[in-house]
Design a protein around this motif. Structure first.
Motif, short mmCIF file in Angstrom:
data_model
loop_
_atom_site.label_atom_id
_atom_site.label_comp_id
_atom_site.label_asym_id
_atom_site.label_seq_id
_atom_site.Cartn_x
_atom_site.Cartn_y
_atom_site.Cartn_z
N MET A 190 0.85 -1.48 0.19
CA MET A 190 0.12 -0.14 0.10
C MET A 190 0.94 1.40 -0.03
SD MET A 190 -3.11 -1.10 -0.38
CE MET A 190 -4.18 0.20 0.29
N LYS A 191 2.18 1.18 0.75
CA LYS A 191 2.87 2.56 0.77
C LYS A 191 3.37 2.68 -0.68
CE LYS A 191 4.13 2.27 5.74
NZ LYS A 191 5.25 2.03 6.67
N PHE A 192 3.69 1.46 -1.32
CA PHE A 192 4.19 1.40 -2.82
C PHE A 192 3.23 2.32 -3.48
CE2 PHE A 192 4.93 0.09 -6.98
CZ PHE A 192 6.13 -0.43 -7.04
N TYR A 193 2.04 1.78 -3.51
CA TYR A 193 0.88 2.44 -4.20
C TYR A 193 0.84 3.97 -4.01
CZ TYR A 193 -0.36 -2.13 -5.70
OH TYR A 193 -0.63 -3.71 -6.11
N ALA A 194 0.77 4.20 -2.59
CA ALA A 194 0.72 5.59 -2.27
C ALA A 194 1.88 6.41 -2.76
CB ALA A 194 0.74 5.74 -0.57
N LEU A 195 3.00 6.05 -2.76
CA LEU A 195 4.21 6.63 -3.40
C LEU A 195 4.05 7.02 -4.69
CD1 LEU A 195 7.04 7.90 -3.34
CD2 LEU A 195 7.93 5.48 -3.62
N VAL A 196 3.48 6.03 -5.42
CA VAL A 196 3.41 6.20 -7.09
C VAL A 196 2.35 7.14 -7.36
CG1 VAL A 196 2.59 4.81 -9.16
CG2 VAL A 196 4.06 3.76 -7.56
N LEU A 197 1.16 7.07 -6.63
CA LEU A 197 0.18 7.91 -6.86
C LEU A 197 0.52 9.27 -6.23
CD1 LEU A 197 -2.59 7.13 -7.73
CD2 LEU A 197 -3.76 7.79 -5.68
N TRP A 198 1.45 9.59 -5.50
CA TRP A 198 1.77 10.83 -4.97
C TRP A 198 2.83 11.36 -6.12
CZ3 TRP A 198 6.61 11.78 -1.43
CH2 TRP A 198 6.84 13.07 -1.11
N ARG A 199 3.58 10.77 -6.58
CA ARG A 199 4.80 11.16 -7.59
C ARG A 199 3.83 11.35 -8.93
NH1 ARG A 199 8.08 13.46 -4.75
NH2 ARG A 199 9.92 12.08 -3.86
N THR A 200 2.91 10.69 -9.14
CA THR A 200 1.90 10.78 -10.28
C THR A 200 0.97 12.02 -10.17
OG1 THR A 200 1.92 8.47 -10.86
CG2 THR A 200 0.47 9.65 -12.00
N PRO A 205 -2.18 10.17 -0.65
CA PRO A 205 -3.40 9.67 -0.40
C PRO A 205 -3.74 9.96 1.19
CG PRO A 205 -2.36 8.09 -1.74
CD PRO A 205 -1.46 9.39 -1.26
N ARG A 206 -5.08 10.38 1.44
CA ARG A 206 -5.46 10.44 2.88
C ARG A 206 -5.55 9.08 3.63
NH1 ARG A 206 -5.98 11.15 7.39
NH2 ARG A 206 -7.42 12.61 8.46
N GLN A 207 -5.91 8.16 3.00
CA GLN A 207 -5.95 6.99 3.72
C GLN A 207 -5.60 5.71 2.85
OE1 GLN A 207 -9.92 4.96 4.81
NE2 GLN A 207 -9.48 5.91 6.88
N LEU A 208 -5.04 4.76 3.34
CA LEU A 208 -4.67 3.41 2.70
C LEU A 208 -5.67 2.34 3.67
CD1 LEU A 208 -0.91 3.52 2.64
CD2 LEU A 208 -2.66 4.67 1.22
N LEU A 228 6.77 8.63 3.22
CA LEU A 228 7.01 8.40 1.82
C LEU A 228 8.11 8.61 1.01
CD1 LEU A 228 3.41 9.01 0.40
CD2 LEU A 228 4.24 6.88 1.23
N ARG A 229 8.94 9.81 1.65
CA ARG A 229 10.20 10.01 1.02
C ARG A 229 11.27 8.91 1.73
NH1 ARG A 229 10.76 14.65 -1.27
NH2 ARG A 229 9.38 16.39 -0.84
N ARG A 230 11.08 8.46 3.01
CA ARG A 230 11.90 7.46 3.48
C ARG A 230 11.45 6.10 2.92
NH1 ARG A 230 10.70 8.37 8.32
NH2 ARG A 230 9.07 6.96 8.73
N PHE A 231 10.31 5.96 2.56
CA PHE A 231 9.92 4.48 1.64
C PHE A 231 10.49 4.90 0.23
CE2 PHE A 231 6.97 1.86 -0.57
CZ PHE A 231 7.29 0.80 -0.05
N GLU A 232 10.61 5.77 -0.55
CA GLU A 232 11.27 6.03 -1.61
C GLU A 232 12.57 5.40 -1.68
OE1 GLU A 232 10.78 9.21 -5.26
OE2 GLU A 232 11.35 10.08 -3.26
N ARG A 233 13.42 6.05 -0.58
CA ARG A 233 14.68 5.58 -0.37
C ARG A 233 14.78 4.26 -0.30
NH1 ARG A 233 14.69 10.67 2.61
NH2 ARG A 233 14.61 9.37 4.59
#
Length: 296
Positions: A190-200, A205-208, A228-233
């Motif tokens: 879910m964090k993966f998808y949140a990161l992709v959506l944020w970068r897109t 996202p407000r909620q997962l 999400l920045r930490r997850f990106e790294r």
């Protein structure tokens, strides 16, 4: 392979005509769990036999996607049950080998299996009322390239957008993985998808929301930018580790209790097996995730 054939695999063509490698949440999770498992799936492309539970998850996902394609007033348990048999028959037409899971259409086990899928659909209606929802998208394919050049790709079960513009990502879980392991893997996804959506889209996202149909439970989580920045790294580090392993062929096994569920255990050196000869690093592109990847 022709360009059209490459496009059909989900690969992104580079200037030289080769498929560009991408990272999906399932393959990233594979490497985190066991680098050798990643190699078997993404480099060797060894076949795996889906379980009845995985295929059931695939069918349930398909039904829920079709349910939201119906007029609002028709989204009820009766319609969901009516969609189950056609969803199973369509999947069987696409992958006839799945029929080998049962002894023909009259197998009593098949009837019980379909009824267990119906039970999961009934559980869904206990968790939310689809007549009160109008998702922006179901089974949404997402893809983005990070500043580091890592290409991320995946499918989101459902995207809800509130009248205020707030985004919620929803994922259905139908499998019976151990909760502590299953939830950690699901939240990584879910964090993966949140990161992709944020970068897109430029919006976090407000909620997962994870919906566990078998246990009739919901798990909601609110990500933030720092996380999400930490997850990106983290994803960038995983991809660099994959590239290093790919160049040397040093994909090491990481034994755990999950090994008992691995199709490739007989080939694993941790269990006195011998992997096939390393084919070399082909810059593999696992392609889009299948619903089998996401069902559990």
């Amino acid at each position: 392979m022709t360009e059209s054939a490459q496009a059909a695999t989900g690969g992104t063509l580079q200037d030289g005509g080769t498929r560009r490698p991408a990272l999906s949440p399932s393959r990233a999770s594979d490497f985190k769990q066991c680098p050798l498992l990643y190699r078997f799936r993404a480099v060797d492309r060894l076949p795996e036999t889906p379980t009845k539970a995985q295929v059931r998850g695939t069918v349930v996902h398909s039904v829920l996607e079709r349910l939201f394609g119906l007029p609002t007033a028709e989204r009820d348990p009766t319609q969901a049950r009516a969609l189950l048999q056609p969803a199973w028959e369509e999947l069987l037409a696409q992958q006839p080998e799945l029929g080998e899971l049962f002894d023909g259409p009259d197998d009593p086990e098949l009837a019980g299996w379909l009824e267990s899928a119906n039970a999961l659909l009934d559980a869904y209606f206990e968790l939310e009322d689809p007549q009160r929802l109008e998702p922006q998208a179901c089974e949404l394919r997402v893809e983005t390239e990070l500043d580091s050049g890592v290409l991320l790709r995946g499918f989101i079960d459902r995207v809800d957008v509130a009248p205020t513009g707030e985004i919620r990502l929803v994922d259905y879980k139908t499998g019976a993985a151990p909760r502590e392991i299953g939830e950690a893997k699901a939240m990584f996804q879910m964090k993966f998808y949140a990161l992709v959506l944020w970068r897109t889209r430029g919006e976090i996202p407000r909620q997962l929301l994870l919906m566990y149909l078998a246990s009739k439970q919901r798990l909601a989580y609110t990500p933030d930018e720092t996380e999400l920045r930490r997850f990106e790294r983290t994803l960038e580090a995983i991809w660099q580790a994959i590239l290093r392993a790919g160049k040397t062929g040093d994909f090491r096994p990481n034994p755990s209790r999950l090994c008992d569920y691995c199709d490739h255990k007989p080939l694993c050196p941790a269990f006195d097996g011998t992997p096939p000869p390393y084919p070399g690093w082909p810059e593999p592109d696992p392609g889009p995730e299948s619903v089998l990847d996401r069902a559990d």
